[in-house]
Enzyme design. Sequence first.
Site, PDB file in Angstrom:
ATOM      1  N   ASP A 260       1.062  -1.078  -0.003  1.00  0.00           N
ATOM      2  CA  ASP A 260       0.324   0.472  -0.112  1.00  0.00           C
ATOM      3  C   ASP A 260       1.019   1.023   0.115  1.00  0.00           C
ATOM      4  O   ASP A 260       2.220   1.072   0.867  1.00  0.00           O
ATOM      5  CB  ASP A 260      -0.615  -0.117   1.326  1.00  0.00           C
ATOM      6  CG  ASP A 260      -1.816   1.324   1.396  1.00  0.00           C
ATOM      7  OD1 ASP A 260      -3.128   1.440   0.374  1.00  0.00           O
ATOM      8  OD2 ASP A 260      -1.950   2.722   2.066  1.00  0.00           O
TER       9      ASP A 260
ATOM     10  N   GLU B 140       1.649  -0.263  -4.831  1.00  0.00           N
ATOM     11  CA  GLU B 140       0.913   0.791  -5.529  1.00  0.00           C
ATOM     12  C   GLU B 140       1.624   1.893  -5.473  1.00  0.00           C
ATOM     13  O   GLU B 140       2.416   2.822  -4.593  1.00  0.00           O
ATOM     14  CB  GLU B 140      -0.196   0.875  -3.885  1.00  0.00           C
ATOM     15  CG  GLU B 140      -1.155   2.061  -4.295  1.00  0.00           C
ATOM     16  CD  GLU B 140      -2.445   2.417  -3.439  1.00  0.00           C
ATOM     17  OE1 GLU B 140      -3.117   2.561  -3.553  1.00  0.00           O
ATOM     18  OE2 GLU B 140      -1.487   1.974  -2.185  1.00  0.00           O
TER      19      GLU B 140
END
Length: 745
Positions: free
Chosen positions: A384, A420
């Site tokens: 993330d 990401e």
Amino acid sequence: MSSAAEQEAVTEAAEERPAALVNGERRAVPAVPVWPGAPTPLGARFRVGPDGVAGTNFALWAGGAEAVELCLFDADGRETRARLTELTHEIWHGFVPGVMPGQRYGFRVHGRWDPWTGGRWNPAKLLLDPYARAVDGDFSLPPEVYGHVRDWPQQQVADTVRDDRDSAPHVPKGVVVHDDDDWAEDRRPKTPWADSVIYEVHVRGFTALHPGIPEELRGTYAGLAHPAAIEHLVKLGVTAVELLPVHQFAHEDHLLRRGLKNYWGYNSIGYFAPHAAYAASGTTGQQVGEFKRMVRALHAAGIEVILDVVYNHTAEAGELGPTLSLKGIDNRGYYRLQSDARRYADYTGCGNTLHVVQPHVLRLITDSLRYWVTEMGVDGFRFDLAAALARSMHDVDMLSPFLAVIAQDPVLRRVKLIAEPWDVGSGGYQVGAFPPLWTEWNDRYRNAVRDFWRGALPDVRDLGYRLSGSSDLYAWGGRRPYASVNFITAHDGFTLRDLVSYERKHNEANGEGNRDGTDDNRAWNCGAEGETDDERVRALRRRQLRNLLTTLLLSTGVPMLVAGDELGRTQRGNNNAYCQDNEISWVDWGLLEDPGWKALFDLTARLIDLRHRHPVLRRRAFFSGRAHSADGLRDLAWFTARGTEMTERDWYAPAASLGMYLSGRDIPGRDERGAPIVDDSFLAVLHAGDRPAGFLLPGPPWAERYEVVVDTSREEQGEAPGVVHRAGASITIPARAVLLLRVAG
């Protein structure tokens, strides 16, 4: 209190005899024998110590601390403290004989309370071991768990006023875990990147309503391991599940105040511990074994397990957040602080950012990653806000310590790594920039495909790149087409069904006045906002879903589906359902009883199977676009509706149709036995126009005949295959449809 007096008080407190709160009274507790132990490994490790005595070694890095107390809790919550007196390279450690698996524990760390220089030590706060491998209890976030006085009248200085109330009764505890699992019978699938199909799954949401899973197992790791859950994954054909965060996480205070919880889990506080609320078997260590059994069951079905991990920030938020672990262990050592050390550098939008440049923080992250691979059996990670991890001192740096350590680590460089590739800081958007070994979520793919099917692309240039592997982003440094993880939807945003049913977000249930969530949805509601009884609109929406799924699964790169999209799952227009632990977010398995949604599942499974059977759809190298034989046939060619190859002018002209020819005889590489890889050739025709259009099928050398394999204008695909067209013929492409034709003969 002056800083000198404050320092003296802290020192005196550290020298007092250990005490505990019993029925609201502070009482002395008996001493616990502590042997020197070892500074490694960090955390709590049960083992046999000197003279064959069983016990647990505790080790905690706390660089600036002046004293560390180990706190042991019995079944009634009574606390016993033991001073860790050994200090080796800033690691406080000790071996406690007789401490067995299942023992609950935490730490109290003494040091200077000086928020102005970043020091936030407060021994009144029980701290979770960053290396705890199991966590028992919930974070409820009353005022007592804050290191400062949370409700101080002058909020602008509240973070500077120390709160001396004991937090132990209000916070979870770490649990000592015994390593006794044997992975000898486990066989990792080791699916090559190019052959992968990823399925983004929430452990709780996928199983909460599944009728084939026993009620007591729904919402748990055991539920995901149940044959009924695995049967769906196998029928669908996915090769990997990407689990939304399963590290122990906490709920934010603003959600708890509204009666909500953090459902997605992007608020980690324990990087070694499986989130306890997802365990059916217990939370005093049983969750570890249950997670491992889930991994084994998925591996036995040929399915890899990828974890969505959140190492960019923690649940302790900013200066006004709670003191749960790292903030009280060494705030300055673990977090990036601003020049005004009271404040946190926030590249995540969550209040804090881990200081990954620091060796002990980098060690925490890499130790955690290796633990999940070697001891928990997982096969990869999706990071993330990975750009935040790649920052050196300030800027994103692709030579940063984090990326360098991953690249040379003998365990981590062998697993699947997905970035990401952005964060919320300046210069944080890094799509296409991560080094080899890494794949990336490709949001440019998402945007182009959404825009094409809603009629918002000015031309088809960008679409051509996205369908063929995004070579403009990834054809450098030895990267391959599978560096692009292609997705149209993810947990964050509209579901696929909502993407064709809503144009505006409807997040009122989140309690934030519909201000949360993105306004850039790139969605088209097909003529009506939300659910409707208009059958023409409903039919068009189902067709658009077929178009989107077919486009995704025919594109070069690694496709990622979101659990439930293949069933027509809806979140009722909520594009930020992070706090909706209810039917808004859970997979509705009753949709399979509706013939229309069952047909969508069948099409998705058929497309995945088609992809598995045809290597031309999952290439390991980029297309060259050049002829490799005398007849002029190229590995990739683009056609206009006139049946002519695209020219430079055609790429810049407005168009609603595009033909993509994939040659199966020019696939680079060889199979495992060294033989050339040869496959069928295909012509995919995508037409986003609102009226039917003619399309002239290319003749020799491209083909002599074409057989229809997929026609998304049809509700049931069983009727389409078998229709054969002569090369050079003009066919009609239905409005808003994809035709996939196999070169026949």
